[in-house]
Design an enzyme around this catalytic site. Structure first.
Site, mmCIF file in Angstrom:
data_model
loop_
_atom_site.group_PDB
_atom_site.id
_atom_site.type_symbol
_atom_site.label_atom_id
_atom_site.label_comp_id
_atom_site.label_asym_id
_atom_site.label_seq_id
_atom_site.Cartn_x
_atom_site.Cartn_y
_atom_site.Cartn_z
ATOM 1 C CB THR A 74 -17.031 20.880 19.705
ATOM 2 O OG1 THR A 74 -18.453 20.980 19.657
ATOM 3 C CG2 THR A 74 -16.486 22.278 19.926
ATOM 4 C CE1 TYR A 123 -16.933 22.402 25.013
ATOM 5 C CE2 TYR A 123 -18.488 22.456 23.184
ATOM 6 C CZ TYR A 123 -17.520 21.795 23.916
ATOM 7 O OH TYR A 123 -17.126 20.529 23.552
HETATM 8 N N1 LIG Z 1 -19.479 14.652 24.737
HETATM 9 C C1 LIG Z 1 -19.675 15.276 23.593
HETATM 10 O O1 LIG Z 1 -20.731 15.131 22.957
HETATM 11 C C2 LIG Z 1 -18.579 16.135 23.017
HETATM 12 C C3 LIG Z 1 -18.833 16.796 21.796
HETATM 13 C C4 LIG Z 1 -17.814 17.569 21.259
HETATM 14 C C5 LIG Z 1 -16.598 17.682 21.886
HETATM 15 N N2 LIG Z 1 -16.393 17.049 23.073
HETATM 16 C C6 LIG Z 1 -15.092 17.218 23.717
HETATM 17 O O2 LIG Z 1 -14.575 15.960 24.081
HETATM 18 C C7 LIG Z 1 -13.771 16.084 25.255
HETATM 19 C C8 LIG Z 1 -14.166 15.024 26.261
HETATM 20 O O3 LIG Z 1 -15.541 15.182 26.578
HETATM 21 P P1 LIG Z 1 -16.321 14.184 27.533
HETATM 22 O O4 LIG Z 1 -17.725 14.161 27.069
HETATM 23 O O5 LIG Z 1 -15.560 12.929 27.666
HETATM 24 O O6 LIG Z 1 -16.281 15.010 28.908
HETATM 25 P P2 LIG Z 1 -15.953 14.523 30.409
HETATM 26 O O7 LIG Z 1 -16.309 15.657 31.298
HETATM 27 O O8 LIG Z 1 -16.552 13.188 30.666
HETATM 28 O O9 LIG Z 1 -14.371 14.344 30.356
HETATM 29 C C9 LIG Z 1 -13.466 15.412 30.519
HETATM 30 C C10 LIG Z 1 -12.389 14.921 31.444
HETATM 31 O O10 LIG Z 1 -11.389 15.926 31.568
HETATM 32 C C11 LIG Z 1 -11.038 16.080 32.940
HETATM 33 N N3 LIG Z 1 -10.535 17.459 33.059
HETATM 34 C C12 LIG Z 1 -11.225 18.621 32.863
HETATM 35 N N4 LIG Z 1 -10.384 19.664 32.977
HETATM 36 C C13 LIG Z 1 -9.146 19.172 33.256
HETATM 37 C C14 LIG Z 1 -7.876 19.750 33.469
HETATM 38 N N5 LIG Z 1 -7.704 21.082 33.437
HETATM 39 N N6 LIG Z 1 -6.815 18.940 33.709
HETATM 40 C C15 LIG Z 1 -6.974 17.581 33.776
HETATM 41 N N7 LIG Z 1 -8.161 16.975 33.590
HETATM 42 C C16 LIG Z 1 -9.237 17.763 33.317
HETATM 43 C C17 LIG Z 1 -12.297 15.770 33.716
HETATM 44 O O11 LIG Z 1 -12.035 15.343 35.046
HETATM 45 C C18 LIG Z 1 -12.899 14.651 32.861
HETATM 46 O O12 LIG Z 1 -12.451 13.372 33.287
HETATM 47 C C19 LIG Z 1 -13.962 17.507 25.778
HETATM 48 O O13 LIG Z 1 -12.815 18.269 25.408
HETATM 49 C C20 LIG Z 1 -15.188 17.983 25.031
HETATM 50 O O14 LIG Z 1 -15.168 19.370 24.814
HETATM 51 C C21 LIG Z 1 -17.365 16.281 23.665
#
Ligand SMILES: NC(=O)c1ccc[n+]([C@@H]2O[C@H](COP(=O)([O-])OP(=O)(O)OC[C@H]3O[C@@H](n4cnc5c(N)ncnc54)[C@H](O)[C@@H]3O)[C@@H](O)[C@H]2O)c1
Length: 332
Positions: free
Chosen positions: A118, A142
């Site tokens: 991120t 985070y």
């Molecule tokens: N959305 C953004 O703008 C953004 C920006 C930067 C980084 N990210 C990173 O991208 C990744 C995905 O983000 P997202 O927006 O799709 O979030 P999201 O919450 O929609 O998806 C995360 C998924 O991981 C699953 N999960 C969480 N902990 C878990 C575990 N210990 N074991 C198994 N499953 C688990 C959740 O059930 C969920 O389906 C994350 O790592 C996040 O930090 C997202």
């Protein structure tokens, strides 16, 4: 060859699965504990295993059974403000559990690893686009939980020969243009999602957190990247690793940003609806402006974004809200 997508029932992970399927990938396994994801978000052609990434026995079994040669690791906790309130939960779910997953991958001999990092690893605020060699000083647990994961990957790559790509996402938004998936998180905090929900009457109003930042209109500026372009970067990273390339840490953003008020205007324009906006205080962990220099992703991955257009991002986000409303009413 088979790909394990952790967090593949979540927002970005579910798009990744479709991207891989569209590219002809034959075997995809999703591992997700469904804490914020949804089983229905996983494309039916992929195999969903409900479980935790830190469950070593489960993950080792999946790797053996399916012949996994690449892990794309999206699973994690993602809310900056929540990480400030409960940092240990973030260090557990994002850092400790990623450590366990890397260890399982190394022990099982999985050669390729792609990690969701991120822009929050940089911290601070720059009006200039930030490149990967900028100093990293996360301002939230985070961001730090993700930076520590990057460090573990770097050291594991040096010690054990694992090769990885860490992609530092800027603000991910929009939805699959074919309407197959999108962000479905209840109580989501992402601006374009919240503004779209408000435009469609799912929320009474939208709050702007701080209008006294050192930016032209006083609200925070972010680099919004369409989720389809983002997952395309992962597909290219996978190809590149499979071809034997070295590890890489690369930004994923467009190189220009929009303020909160500009985004709200774009949602008003695309939806044709006016809605209430309230001004609130700053939120813990937010910085004024974050914009990517993504030259490395373009050069090394051959990434050529196709949806670098705020109106298009907003249109896809709004369209997804309509699809989601239909899905939800069909389920109730
Ligand atoms: N959305 C953004 O703008 C953004 C920006 C930067 C980084 N990210 C990173 O991208 C990744 C995905 O983000 P997202 O927006 O799709 O979030 P999201 O919450 O929609 O998806 C995360 C998924 O991981 C699953 N999960 C969480 N902990 C878990 C575990 N210990 N074991 C198994 N499953 C688990 C959740 O059930 C969920 O389906 C994350 O790592 C996040 O930090 C997202």
């Amino acid at each position: 060859m088979a790909v394990l997508v952790t967090g593949g029932a979540g927002y970005i992970g579910s798009h990744m699965v479709w991207e891989l399927l569209d590219a002809g990938e034959q075997k995809i396994v999703v591992l997700d504990r469904l804490s914020s994801g949804f089983d229905w978000a996983v494309a039916p052609e992929a195999r969903l295993v409900v479980g935790d990434v830190a469950d070593r026995e489960l993950v080792a079994g999946i790797i053996r059974e399916h012949g996994i040669d690449a892990i794309i690791h999206f699973a994690g906790s993602i809310i900056v403000e929540e990480s400030v309130a409960d940092p240990l939960a973030y260090y557990e779910n994002n850092t400790s559990k990623t450590r366990a997953l890397i260890e399982t991958a190394v022990r099982a001999g999985v050669p390729n690893f792609i990690f969701s990092s991120t822009a929050a690893v940089y911290g601070g605020s720059r009006l200039e686009p930030v490149a990967e060699d900028a100093s990293t000083m996360p301002e939230s647990p985070y961001g730090l939980s993700k930076l520590m994961s990057e460090w573990m990957l770097r050291d594991a790559a040096a010690a054990y020969g694992l090769r990885y790509t860490a992609l530092r996402y800027f603000n991910v938004a929009g939805a699959d243009p074919k309407g197959r998936t999108g962000q479905a998180t209840r109580g989501a905090t992402h601006l374009i999602k919240v503004a779209s929900e408000t435009a469609l009457g799912k929320r009474p109003s939208i709050a702007v957190f701080g209008n006294d930042y050192p930016t032209p209109d006083g609200t925070c500026i972010r680099d919004y990247v369409h989720v389809s372009d983002l997952v395309a970067a992962h597909r290219l990273a996978l190809q590149r690793l499979r071809a034997g390339a070295n590890s890489l840490v690369a930004n994923c953003g467009y190189g220009h940003g929009y303020s909160v008020l500009e985004v709200i205007e774009a949602v008003r324009r695309a939806s044709g609806r006016d809605f209430a906006v309230t001004m609130g205080p700053r939120r813990a962990g937010d910085v004024a402006s974050v914009i990517a220099n993504a030259d490395l992703a373009r050069g090394e991955l051959g990434w050529a974004p196709r949806r670098d257009d705020l109106d298009l991002i907003v249109r896809d986000a709004l369209e997804w809200e309509r699809v989601l409303a239909t899905k939800n009413s069909a389920r109730s």
